[in-house]
Design a protein around this motif. Structure first.
Motif, PDB file in Angstrom:
ATOM      1  N   GLY A  68       1.738  -0.382   4.777  1.00 31.88           N
ATOM      2  CA  GLY A  68       1.388   0.627   3.794  1.00 31.88           C
ATOM      3  C   GLY A  68       0.147   0.273   3.013  1.00 31.88           C
ATOM      4  O   GLY A  68      -0.674  -0.535   3.470  1.00 31.88           O
ATOM      5  N   HIS A  69       0.049   0.852   1.841  1.00 30.24           N
ATOM      6  CA  HIS A  69      -1.193   0.775   1.074  1.00 30.24           C
ATOM      7  C   HIS A  69      -1.464  -0.609   0.496  1.00 30.24           C
ATOM      8  O   HIS A  69      -0.581  -1.225  -0.107  1.00 30.24           O
ATOM      9  CB  HIS A  69      -1.152   1.776  -0.075  1.00 30.24           C
ATOM     10  CG  HIS A  69      -1.040   3.204   0.390  1.00 30.24           C
ATOM     11  ND1 HIS A  69       0.169   3.823   0.650  1.00 30.24           N
ATOM     12  CD2 HIS A  69      -2.010   4.104   0.662  1.00 30.24           C
ATOM     13  CE1 HIS A  69      -0.064   5.068   1.046  1.00 30.24           C
ATOM     14  NE2 HIS A  69      -1.379   5.262   1.073  1.00 30.24           N
ATOM     15  N   LEU A  70      -2.712  -1.045   0.672  1.00 30.87           N
ATOM     16  CA  LEU A  70      -3.163  -2.296   0.056  1.00 30.87           C
ATOM     17  C   LEU A  70      -3.238  -2.089  -1.453  1.00 30.87           C
ATOM     18  O   LEU A  70      -3.818  -1.109  -1.926  1.00 30.87           O
ATOM     19  CB  LEU A  70      -4.548  -2.654   0.613  1.00 30.87           C
ATOM     20  CG  LEU A  70      -5.151  -3.975   0.154  1.00 30.87           C
ATOM     21  CD1 LEU A  70      -4.406  -5.162   0.767  1.00 30.87           C
ATOM     22  CD2 LEU A  70      -6.642  -4.042   0.543  1.00 30.87           C
ATOM     23  N   GLU A 112       9.553  -4.699   1.461  1.00 30.76           N
ATOM     24  CA  GLU A 112       9.907  -3.423   0.815  1.00 30.76           C
ATOM     25  C   GLU A 112      10.529  -2.436   1.796  1.00 30.76           C
ATOM     26  O   GLU A 112      11.457  -1.719   1.453  1.00 30.76           O
ATOM     27  CB  GLU A 112       8.657  -2.773   0.214  1.00 30.76           C
ATOM     28  CG  GLU A 112       8.147  -3.447  -1.034  1.00 30.76           C
ATOM     29  CD  GLU A 112       6.879  -2.788  -1.580  1.00 30.76           C
ATOM     30  OE1 GLU A 112       6.334  -3.318  -2.549  1.00 30.76           O
ATOM     31  OE2 GLU A 112       6.427  -1.760  -1.031  1.00 30.76           O
ATOM     32  N   GLU A 113       9.984  -2.382   3.007  1.00 31.60           N
ATOM     33  CA  GLU A 113      10.425  -1.345   3.946  1.00 31.60           C
ATOM     34  C   GLU A 113      11.588  -1.776   4.828  1.00 31.60           C
ATOM     35  O   GLU A 113      12.381  -0.932   5.245  1.00 31.60           O
ATOM     36  CB  GLU A 113       9.242  -0.915   4.827  1.00 31.60           C
ATOM     37  CG  GLU A 113       8.130  -0.257   4.007  1.00 31.60           C
ATOM     38  CD  GLU A 113       6.985   0.283   4.841  1.00 31.60           C
ATOM     39  OE1 GLU A 113       6.923   0.001   6.060  1.00 31.60           O
ATOM     40  OE2 GLU A 113       6.136   0.976   4.264  1.00 31.60           O
ATOM     41  N   THR A 114      11.672  -3.066   5.130  1.00 34.70           N
ATOM     42  CA  THR A 114      12.661  -3.529   6.125  1.00 34.70           C
ATOM     43  C   THR A 114      13.542  -4.690   5.644  1.00 34.70           C
ATOM     44  O   THR A 114      14.490  -5.049   6.335  1.00 34.70           O
ATOM     45  CB  THR A 114      11.947  -4.011   7.410  1.00 34.70           C
ATOM     46  OG1 THR A 114      11.266  -5.248   7.122  1.00 34.70           O
ATOM     47  CG2 THR A 114      10.935  -2.993   7.920  1.00 34.70           C
ATOM     48  N   GLY A 118      13.690   7.669   2.680  1.00 32.80           N
ATOM     49  CA  GLY A 118      12.914   8.901   2.504  1.00 32.80           C
ATOM     50  C   GLY A 118      11.614   8.896   3.289  1.00 32.80           C
ATOM     51  O   GLY A 118      11.004   9.943   3.515  1.00 32.80           O
ATOM     52  N   LYS A 119      11.197   7.688   3.725  1.00 31.92           N
ATOM     53  CA  LYS A 119       9.902   7.561   4.414  1.00 31.92           C
ATOM     54  C   LYS A 119      10.045   7.229   5.894  1.00 31.92           C
ATOM     55  O   LYS A 119       9.059   7.251   6.636  1.00 31.92           O
ATOM     56  CB  LYS A 119       9.075   6.442   3.762  1.00 31.92           C
ATOM     57  CG  LYS A 119       8.602   6.730   2.348  1.00 31.92           C
ATOM     58  CD  LYS A 119       7.730   5.576   1.873  1.00 31.92           C
ATOM     59  CE  LYS A 119       7.129   5.820   0.509  1.00 31.92           C
ATOM     60  NZ  LYS A 119       6.264   4.693   0.094  1.00 31.92           N
ATOM     61  N   CYS A 120      11.257   6.861   6.302  1.00 25.60           N
ATOM     62  CA  CYS A 120      11.456   6.378   7.676  1.00 25.60           C
ATOM     63  C   CYS A 120      12.893   6.648   8.102  1.00 25.60           C
ATOM     64  O   CYS A 120      13.818   6.483   7.295  1.00 25.60           O
ATOM     65  CB  CYS A 120      11.151   4.875   7.710  1.00 25.60           C
ATOM     66  SG  CYS A 120      11.414   4.103   9.307  1.00 25.60           S
TER      67      CYS A 120
END
Ligand code: IPR
Ligand code: MG
Length: 152
Positions: free
Chosen positions: A46-48, A64-66, A114-116
């Motif tokens: 994601g975003h830097l 954060e994501e996984t 919500g994103k994946c």
């Protein structure tokens, strides 16, 4: 219109860092839920954020994501991607890193549902469809994220 208000409306390119997380011959992918690349399979990342190194961003995004801790984070390549036909037109300079699991027994969790739709391992020789188009383009061009000499 005031100068400040006009400046606020000018779109700017953003920087994203994404990660080829390698496990044997497989990479970790998830189906995106986003205004960019919705329902396509993409790498985590994601975003830097301000002040971050690429390696720090890669490690933070993976946690954060996984929930996965990563190791051996290395720069691979960078692409310049325009998403002008998407729901939210945007422009990303995308930095591609590779990494491995810090502990090979870790299991990915879907921490941003919500994103994946969810994360899974996919064999490099049998990737899911449709891939997020910047990744699809790299695959079509013969890009290989595995270290030279590995068994992929
Ligand atoms: P976040 O920061 O929400 O994880 O961003 P992303 O996964 O939507 O990635 C943005 C860059 C993509 C569109 C190349
Ligand atoms: Mg992301």
């Amino acid at each position: 219109m005031e100068k400040g208000a006009a400046a606020a409306e000018v779109p700017v390119p953003r920087v994203a860092v994404v990660v080829f997380l390698l496990k044997g011959k497989a990479v970790l992918l998830g189906r995106r839920r986003s205004s960019v690349g919705d329902s396509t399979f993409a790498l985590p990342g994601g975003h830097l954020e301000f002040g971050e190194s690429f390696e720090e961003c890669a490690a933070r995004e993976l946690i954060e994501e996984t929930g996965l801790d990563i190791d051996k984070v290395e720069f691979l390549t960078v692409t310049n991607n325009l998403f002008l036909k998407e729901t939210k037109p945007s422009h990303y300079v995308t930095v591609f890193m590779r990494a491995v699991l810090a502990d090979p027994h870790q299991v990915p969790q879907n921490l941003e549902p919500g994103k994946c739709d969810g994360w899974d391992w996919y064999d490099w020789d049998n990737l899911p469809k449709p891939l997020f188009w910047p990744l699809q383009k790299m695959v079509q061009e013969g890009f290989n994220p595995f270290p030279i000499g590995s068994n992929s």
